[in-house]
Write a protein that holds these residues in place. Sequence first.
Motif, mmCIF file in Angstrom:
data_model
loop_
_atom_site.group_PDB
_atom_site.id
_atom_site.type_symbol
_atom_site.label_atom_id
_atom_site.label_comp_id
_atom_site.label_asym_id
_atom_site.label_seq_id
_atom_site.Cartn_x
_atom_site.Cartn_y
_atom_site.Cartn_z
ATOM 1 N N ASP A 87 34.548 24.828 25.540
ATOM 2 C CA ASP A 87 33.679 25.095 24.252
ATOM 3 C C ASP A 87 32.373 25.407 24.653
ATOM 4 N N LYS A 135 26.143 30.126 18.760
ATOM 5 C CA LYS A 135 27.545 30.353 18.716
ATOM 6 C C LYS A 135 28.384 29.453 19.912
ATOM 7 N N THR A 136 29.061 29.241 19.272
ATOM 8 C CA THR A 136 30.323 28.145 20.768
ATOM 9 C C THR A 136 31.358 29.371 20.417
ATOM 10 N N ARG A 137 31.774 29.227 21.838
ATOM 11 C CA ARG A 137 33.275 30.220 21.767
ATOM 12 C C ARG A 137 33.298 29.575 23.604
ATOM 13 N N ARG A 138 35.107 30.034 23.233
ATOM 14 C CA ARG A 138 35.865 29.316 24.462
ATOM 15 C C ARG A 138 35.503 30.326 25.581
#
Length: 189
Positions: free
Chosen positions: A16, A23-26
């Motif tokens: 992450d 915002k968190t994302r992969r």
Amino acid sequence: MKSFQDRLFKDFDVQDVKGRNGKTRRGYVYVGDYAVWNLRDDELKRHKRLYALSGLLMIAVIIWKSLIRSPINSSRFVGAFTLLSMAALIPVVMGIWGFVRAEKKMYMRDCVQTKDLILWGSTIFMILQLATVFMGIVYMISLGFSVWSLIVTLAGVLLAVMAFIILKAQLKLTFLEIPGEKKKEKERL
């Protein structure tokens, strides 16, 4: 056998990652080994200047040498070796470009790839230029001497010397390995 994607991303893990908007994302995060050139900052800048200047000079000389209207450039054998050496110059230029724009600390894979491109490319380029010089001498002995043929042959000698200088500098250039996250985790266990 591992797939291409597995080999390409072997030093990356999916984690992450926080974006700019919060915002968190992969995303892929590098966890492999790093390499640091084993030089002081001023020495590294000097190496980069040497490589950049030699690379630009090699490109200029080989283009200039190839465009001279001379009987030696019309020869099939001399022309063939000149064309092959132009192709061999491409990896050298790619390696020099990668080295010049690289930071002091870089991915291990990129460091090894850059070093190999410069090392093997300059070796092959030097051998092909020496073959061009040899064929030029044979041409001048068998079919006649001209001043422009001598200039073209001497330009080939100059290119071979510049490739040898880059080769010697590359052989002296070493790097230190800095363990990445994967090795640190294995050492903790």
